[in-house]
Design a protein around this motif. Sequence first.
Motif, PDB file in Angstrom:
ATOM      1  N   ARG A  80      46.216  42.256  20.643  1.00 38.19           N
ATOM      2  CA  ARG A  80      47.217  41.302  21.148  1.00 38.19           C
ATOM      3  C   ARG A  80      48.595  41.734  20.649  1.00 38.19           C
ATOM      4  O   ARG A  80      48.767  42.004  19.465  1.00 38.19           O
ATOM      5  CB  ARG A  80      46.889  39.895  20.630  1.00 38.19           C
ATOM      6  N   LEU A  81      49.533  41.807  21.587  1.00 35.30           N
ATOM      7  CA  LEU A  81      50.915  42.138  21.234  1.00 35.30           C
ATOM      8  C   LEU A  81      51.830  41.201  22.014  1.00 35.30           C
ATOM      9  O   LEU A  81      51.354  40.440  22.855  1.00 35.30           O
ATOM     10  CB  LEU A  81      51.226  43.611  21.519  1.00 35.30           C
ATOM     11  N   SER A  82      53.124  41.259  21.740  1.00 31.72           N
ATOM     12  CA  SER A  82      54.025  40.437  22.558  1.00 31.72           C
ATOM     13  C   SER A  82      55.141  41.290  23.113  1.00 31.72           C
ATOM     14  O   SER A  82      55.418  42.381  22.602  1.00 31.72           O
ATOM     15  CB  SER A  82      54.586  39.255  21.760  1.00 31.72           C
ATOM     16  N   VAL A  83      55.748  40.799  24.183  1.00 33.69           N
ATOM     17  CA  VAL A  83      56.917  41.486  24.733  1.00 33.69           C
ATOM     18  C   VAL A  83      58.163  40.730  24.289  1.00 33.69           C
ATOM     19  O   VAL A  83      58.130  39.516  24.119  1.00 33.69           O
ATOM     20  CB  VAL A  83      56.863  41.595  26.281  1.00 33.69           C
ATOM     21  N   GLU A  84      59.227  41.488  24.065  1.00 35.01           N
ATOM     22  CA  GLU A  84      60.460  40.917  23.510  1.00 35.01           C
ATOM     23  C   GLU A  84      61.410  40.570  24.652  1.00 35.01           C
ATOM     24  O   GLU A  84      61.989  41.454  25.294  1.00 35.01           O
ATOM     25  CB  GLU A  84      61.061  41.952  22.541  1.00 35.01           C
ATOM     26  N   TRP A  85      61.538  39.275  24.881  1.00 38.61           N
ATOM     27  CA  TRP A  85      62.374  38.777  25.986  1.00 38.61           C
ATOM     28  C   TRP A  85      63.799  39.330  25.893  1.00 38.61           C
ATOM     29  O   TRP A  85      64.418  39.715  26.897  1.00 38.61           O
ATOM     30  CB  TRP A  85      62.335  37.249  25.931  1.00 38.61           C
ATOM     31  N   SER A  86      64.369  39.392  24.659  1.00 36.03           N
ATOM     32  CA  SER A  86      65.768  39.830  24.512  1.00 36.03           C
ATOM     33  C   SER A  86      65.962  41.295  24.919  1.00 36.03           C
ATOM     34  O   SER A  86      67.064  41.702  25.259  1.00 36.03           O
ATOM     35  CB  SER A  86      66.232  39.629  23.073  1.00 36.03           C
ATOM     36  N   ARG A  87      64.912  42.093  24.866  1.00 34.72           N
ATOM     37  CA  ARG A  87      65.023  43.479  25.341  1.00 34.72           C
ATOM     38  C   ARG A  87      64.980  43.520  26.871  1.00 34.72           C
ATOM     39  O   ARG A  87      65.688  44.285  27.501  1.00 34.72           O
ATOM     40  CB  ARG A  87      63.811  44.299  24.867  1.00 34.72           C
ATOM     41  N   ILE A  88      64.102  42.677  27.427  1.00 36.58           N
ATOM     42  CA  ILE A  88      63.840  42.743  28.866  1.00 36.58           C
ATOM     43  C   ILE A  88      64.976  42.097  29.675  1.00 36.58           C
ATOM     44  O   ILE A  88      65.344  42.586  30.735  1.00 36.58           O
ATOM     45  CB  ILE A  88      62.468  42.081  29.168  1.00 36.58           C
ATOM     46  N   GLU A  89      65.518  41.000  29.139  1.00 35.73           N
ATOM     47  CA  GLU A  89      66.604  40.290  29.845  1.00 35.73           C
ATOM     48  C   GLU A  89      67.784  40.111  28.883  1.00 35.73           C
ATOM     49  O   GLU A  89      68.038  39.012  28.390  1.00 35.73           O
ATOM     50  CB  GLU A  89      66.102  38.925  30.358  1.00 35.73           C
ATOM     51  N   PRO A  90      68.499  41.194  28.586  1.00 35.20           N
ATOM     52  CA  PRO A  90      69.553  41.113  27.556  1.00 35.20           C
ATOM     53  C   PRO A  90      70.669  40.136  27.921  1.00 35.20           C
ATOM     54  O   PRO A  90      71.286  39.563  27.039  1.00 35.20           O
ATOM     55  CB  PRO A  90      70.082  42.543  27.456  1.00 35.20           C
ATOM     56  N   ARG A  91      70.934  39.966  29.231  1.00 35.78           N
ATOM     57  CA  ARG A  91      71.889  38.963  29.691  1.00 35.78           C
ATOM     58  C   ARG A  91      71.211  38.184  30.817  1.00 35.78           C
ATOM     59  O   ARG A  91      70.341  38.749  31.507  1.00 35.78           O
ATOM     60  CB  ARG A  91      73.168  39.632  30.210  1.00 35.78           C
ATOM     61  N   PRO A  92      71.584  36.899  30.986  1.00 42.42           N
ATOM     62  CA  PRO A  92      70.857  36.086  31.963  1.00 42.42           C
ATOM     63  C   PRO A  92      70.756  36.773  33.333  1.00 42.42           C
ATOM     64  O   PRO A  92      71.774  37.174  33.897  1.00 42.42           O
ATOM     65  CB  PRO A  92      71.680  34.793  32.051  1.00 42.42           C
ATOM     66  N   GLY A  93      69.539  36.946  33.800  1.00 41.75           N
ATOM     67  CA  GLY A  93      69.330  37.523  35.128  1.00 41.75           C
ATOM     68  C   GLY A  93      69.512  39.029  35.205  1.00 41.75           C
ATOM     69  O   GLY A  93      69.377  39.604  36.279  1.00 41.75           O
ATOM     70  N   GLU A  94      69.800  39.687  34.071  1.00 38.90           N
ATOM     71  CA  GLU A  94      69.934  41.166  34.086  1.00 38.90           C
ATOM     72  C   GLU A  94      68.729  41.787  33.408  1.00 38.90           C
ATOM     73  O   GLU A  94      68.401  41.434  32.268  1.00 38.90           O
ATOM     74  CB  GLU A  94      71.192  41.593  33.312  1.00 38.90           C
ATOM     75  N   TRP A  95      68.107  42.737  34.076  1.00 38.62           N
ATOM     76  CA  TRP A  95      66.836  43.270  33.579  1.00 38.62           C
ATOM     77  C   TRP A  95      67.013  44.694  33.083  1.00 38.62           C
ATOM     78  O   TRP A  95      67.722  45.488  33.711  1.00 38.62           O
ATOM     79  CB  TRP A  95      65.775  43.210  34.687  1.00 38.62           C
ATOM     80  N   ASP A  96      66.356  45.006  31.990  1.00 35.61           N
ATOM     81  CA  ASP A  96      66.451  46.350  31.426  1.00 35.61           C
ATOM     82  C   ASP A  96      65.200  47.155  31.830  1.00 35.61           C
ATOM     83  O   ASP A  96      64.115  46.975  31.258  1.00 35.61           O
ATOM     84  CB  ASP A  96      66.570  46.250  29.894  1.00 35.61           C
ATOM     85  N   GLY A  97      65.407  48.016  32.799  1.00 41.95           N
ATOM     86  CA  GLY A  97      64.291  48.811  33.326  1.00 41.95           C
ATOM     87  C   GLY A  97      63.664  49.698  32.258  1.00 41.95           C
ATOM     88  O   GLY A  97      62.448  49.901  32.240  1.00 41.95           O
ATOM     89  N   GLY A  98      64.499  50.215  31.338  1.00 46.68           N
ATOM     90  CA  GLY A  98      63.981  51.092  30.290  1.00 46.68           C
ATOM     91  C   GLY A  98      63.012  50.352  29.378  1.00 46.68           C
ATOM     92  O   GLY A  98      61.977  50.886  28.972  1.00 46.68           O
ATOM     93  N   ALA A  99      63.373  49.103  29.044  1.00 49.69           N
ATOM     94  CA  ALA A  99      62.497  48.312  28.162  1.00 49.69           C
ATOM     95  C   ALA A  99      61.162  48.047  28.862  1.00 49.69           C
ATOM     96  O   ALA A  99      60.088  48.190  28.269  1.00 49.69           O
ATOM     97  CB  ALA A  99      63.177  47.002  27.797  1.00 49.69           C
ATOM     98  N   LEU A 100      61.243  47.675  30.140  1.00 50.75           N
ATOM     99  CA  LEU A 100      59.994  47.410  30.871  1.00 50.75           C
ATOM    100  C   LEU A 100      59.143  48.669  30.958  1.00 50.75           C
ATOM    101  O   LEU A 100      57.916  48.612  30.853  1.00 50.75           O
ATOM    102  CB  LEU A 100      60.334  46.860  32.262  1.00 50.75           C
ATOM    103  N   GLU A 101      59.796  49.809  31.134  1.00 54.27           N
ATOM    104  CA  GLU A 101      59.076  51.082  31.199  1.00 54.27           C
ATOM    105  C   GLU A 101      58.347  51.358  29.880  1.00 54.27           C
ATOM    106  O   GLU A 101      57.206  51.807  29.857  1.00 54.27           O
ATOM    107  CB  GLU A 101      60.095  52.202  31.500  1.00 54.27           C
TER     108      GLU A 101
END
Length: 449
Positions: A80-101
């Motif tokens: 079990r691990l978790s994903v870090e919301w602040s990496r994935i959506e650093p600003r409201p509605g903006e997504w970080d493709g590198g983090a998701l990758e």
Amino acid sequence: MALPPSEEVAPAALQFPQGFLWGVSTSAHQVEGGTRNQWSWWEERGNIRSGEACGLACDWWNRAEQDFDLAAQLGLNALRLSVEWSRIEPRPGEWDGGALERYRGMLSALRQRNLLPIVCLHHFTHPLWFEDAGAFTARGAPEVFERFVRRVLAELGDLCQMWVTFNEPNVYSGLGYVMGEFPPGRTGDLRGAILALSGMGAAHARAYRAIHELQPEAQVGFAHNYLVLEPARRLLPLDGWVAALQRKLFDDAFLQLLARGRLPFPFHLADGSFPDPVQGACDFVGLNVYSRMRVAFDLRFPGQLFGRVFVPHDVPQGDHGVQAPYGEAYPEAIVEAVEAAVPLGKPIYILENGVPDAQDRIRPWLLVNAIRQVHKLIAAGRDVRGYFHWTLTDNFEWTHGWRLRFGLFALDPETQRRHPRPSAALYSQIARGNSLPAEFIRQYSSPPG
Ligand code: GCO
């Protein structure tokens, strides 16, 4: 042939059902390193009691795969691990493709090693912009969380089918709004705690529906912390009364929200409303179980419902935290926790159990006896499907920093070297055999003195 006297009957190995999950649990902020969320903000303001910084943590952002190798070598079949919301959506509605990758890489690496991934979507941390807007006490928070969850599902859904929406809403709201130990650092704000708890309940329900819409076969649950809270003085009715009230809020409220669709009386008077039905919105119940605490009536603690919570000196314990004991190591807590979750009628996973113990003094006893309790529950017909130890390698333990060491592997955060503690081999033998060997039961029948 005469049977030997009963006390000499050797215990038999305890076999677990086929497909039982043997895992370890982790969380993003505690292992990844370099996270920028409300906890890093909290840390920068000097709130880590040990005075340490999370820093690189276990450097998972660069080398999680090496730890996945360790988990696979132990013979585990889940992580079990978790994903870090602040990496994935650093600003409201903006997504970080590198983090998701990077997360795609981690989940693929787990699958390649035959480790079933369980992904937790919120393990105590979130972006600072979400915190600044009031986090889960804010109106509209469930929608914002749902938007994040939908994005994660769209990007990672092909690699994971088991989701934990929230880790320990009760700990998050209790330590953040009543005890002042977690951000936002409020003390005695019971109403804030209840608002946060109900906000997370509403967000959980929305996420549950969104995940099923996108992935009908998904298994969606939450991880609930269950603490055994017992009256300090059995003959004093006031101790019993405050212990019961604390249990109602800490142990039962979130489970009841899921079972009945609202918080128990009188706490429901302070909660928000639930436009999305919460009742029954889970496919499994995850339980994080560690300790037993005693509760004494004390007028000096109004924010804790007039209950002073403490750990007696003469109980089995791991290492002492900074300024406070961590808690009693109490394997039987698992039985009480599972019984509390049974009314929900869902499969149950022990998603965390462990002890801070740098010298591995008490951990082998804890491991063997906690797993023994799980077997007892299964034998009694309870639908417990997995045991996840907290944790694989030492990691950053929130306000206690590096002071508390929960790992099967010791970690030196400076060199990033890992060394197995004896418990690693012990747990490995249990997981590989899918059974608790008789000699372990004999050897660890009582806690070390
Ligand atoms: C919690 C968390 C973990 C802890 C673990 C040991 O219960 O606080 O889920 O993040 O690190 O429980 O305290």
